[in-house]
Write a protein that holds these residues in place. Structure first.
Motif, PDB file in Angstrom:
ATOM      1  N   UNK A  16       3.568   5.783  -5.598  1.00  0.00           N
ATOM      2  CA  UNK A  16       3.389   5.870  -7.051  1.00  0.00           C
ATOM      3  C   UNK A  16       2.291   6.871  -7.409  1.00  0.00           C
ATOM      4  N   UNK A  17       1.195   6.857  -6.657  1.00  0.00           N
ATOM      5  CA  UNK A  17       0.106   7.800  -6.903  1.00  0.00           C
ATOM      6  C   UNK A  17       0.558   9.237  -6.637  1.00  0.00           C
ATOM      7  N   UNK A  18       1.353   9.413  -5.597  1.00  0.00           N
ATOM      8  CA  UNK A  18       1.863  10.752  -5.276  1.00  0.00           C
ATOM      9  C   UNK A  18       2.764  11.256  -6.402  1.00  0.00           C
ATOM     10  N   UNK A  19       3.620  10.393  -6.899  1.00  0.00           N
ATOM     11  CA  UNK A  19       4.509  10.791  -8.001  1.00  0.00           C
ATOM     12  C   UNK A  19       3.707  11.135  -9.247  1.00  0.00           C
ATOM     13  N   UNK A  54       0.835  -1.211   0.000  1.00  0.00           N
ATOM     14  CA  UNK A  54       0.000   0.000   0.000  1.00  0.00           C
ATOM     15  C   UNK A  54       0.868   1.259   0.000  1.00  0.00           C
ATOM     16  N   UNK A  55       1.948   1.229   0.760  1.00  0.00           N
ATOM     17  CA  UNK A  55       2.848   2.384   0.802  1.00  0.00           C
ATOM     18  C   UNK A  55       3.473   2.617  -0.567  1.00  0.00           C
ATOM     19  N   UNK A  89       0.616  12.194  -9.359  1.00  0.00           N
ATOM     20  CA  UNK A  89      -0.100  13.446  -9.113  1.00  0.00           C
ATOM     21  C   UNK A  89       0.838  14.644  -9.258  1.00  0.00           C
ATOM     22  N   UNK A  90       2.060  14.510  -8.740  1.00  0.00           N
ATOM     23  CA  UNK A  90       3.023  15.601  -8.881  1.00  0.00           C
ATOM     24  C   UNK A  90       3.381  15.834 -10.349  1.00  0.00           C
ATOM     25  N   UNK A  91       3.529  14.750 -11.105  1.00  0.00           N
ATOM     26  CA  UNK A  91       3.838  14.873 -12.531  1.00  0.00           C
ATOM     27  C   UNK A  91       2.680  15.517 -13.275  1.00  0.00           C
ATOM     28  N   UNK A  92       1.450  15.120 -12.932  1.00  0.00           N
ATOM     29  CA  UNK A  92       0.276  15.710 -13.577  1.00  0.00           C
ATOM     30  C   UNK A  92       0.174  17.201 -13.263  1.00  0.00           C
ATOM     31  N   UNK A  93       0.448  17.573 -12.021  1.00  0.00           N
ATOM     32  CA  UNK A  93       0.403  18.991 -11.648  1.00  0.00           C
ATOM     33  C   UNK A  93       1.471  19.774 -12.408  1.00  0.00           C
ATOM     34  N   UNK A  94       2.643  19.187 -12.534  1.00  0.00           N
ATOM     35  CA  UNK A  94       3.725  19.855 -13.273  1.00  0.00           C
ATOM     36  C   UNK A  94       3.356  20.006 -14.746  1.00  0.00           C
ATOM     37  N   UNK A  95       2.795  18.940 -15.342  1.00  0.00           N
ATOM     38  CA  UNK A  95       2.373  19.008 -16.739  1.00  0.00           C
ATOM     39  C   UNK A  95       1.270  20.044 -16.940  1.00  0.00           C
ATOM     40  N   UNK A  96       0.328  20.108 -15.999  1.00  0.00           N
ATOM     41  CA  UNK A  96      -0.756  21.080 -16.103  1.00  0.00           C
ATOM     42  C   UNK A  96      -0.217  22.510 -16.008  1.00  0.00           C
ATOM     43  N   UNK A  97       0.736  22.717 -15.115  1.00  0.00           N
ATOM     44  CA  UNK A  97       1.327  24.054 -14.979  1.00  0.00           C
ATOM     45  C   UNK A  97       2.040  24.462 -16.265  1.00  0.00           C
ATOM     46  N   UNK A  98       2.778  23.510 -16.842  1.00  0.00           N
ATOM     47  CA  UNK A  98       3.490  23.808 -18.090  1.00  0.00           C
ATOM     48  C   UNK A  98       2.497  24.092 -19.215  1.00  0.00           C
TER      49      UNK A  98
END
Length: 85
Positions: free
Chosen positions: A57-60, A51-52, A62-71
């Motif tokens: 993996x989900x956190x990574x 689970x950890x 989400x961070x990648x999606x946020x970075x892509x959205x910002x770009x």
């Protein structure tokens, strides 16, 4: 008086020896229960680790999606700014 104490001591000693089988059975039962609980704990630890890893993996992602959205938003802002008069 000494004979009574000796007789009681002998009776207690024989009684204690007679209960050895029952004591061994109780110890075996408790050992089996401890082994079962240890197996359950090991299984729960493995599930927690899985689970950890999933959470990480989900956190990574989400961070990648946020970075892509910002770009993407920055690119859109630049395109819109170039069309202003």
């Amino acid at each position: 008086m000494l004979k009574k104490i000796t007789a009681i001591s002998l009776a207690l000693t024989l009684t204690a020896c007679a209960n050895t089988d029952a004591l061994d059975a109780n110890i075996t039962s408790l050992t089996n229960k401890v082994d079962a609980l240890s197996a359950q704990v090991a299984d729960l630890e493995a599930q927690q680790q899985a689970s950890a890893a999933d959470v990480q993996a989900a956190k990574s992602a989400a961070e990648q999606a946020a970075s892509d959205a910002k770009a993407a938003n920055e690119r859109i802002d630049n395109v819109v700014a170039s069309y202003k008069k």
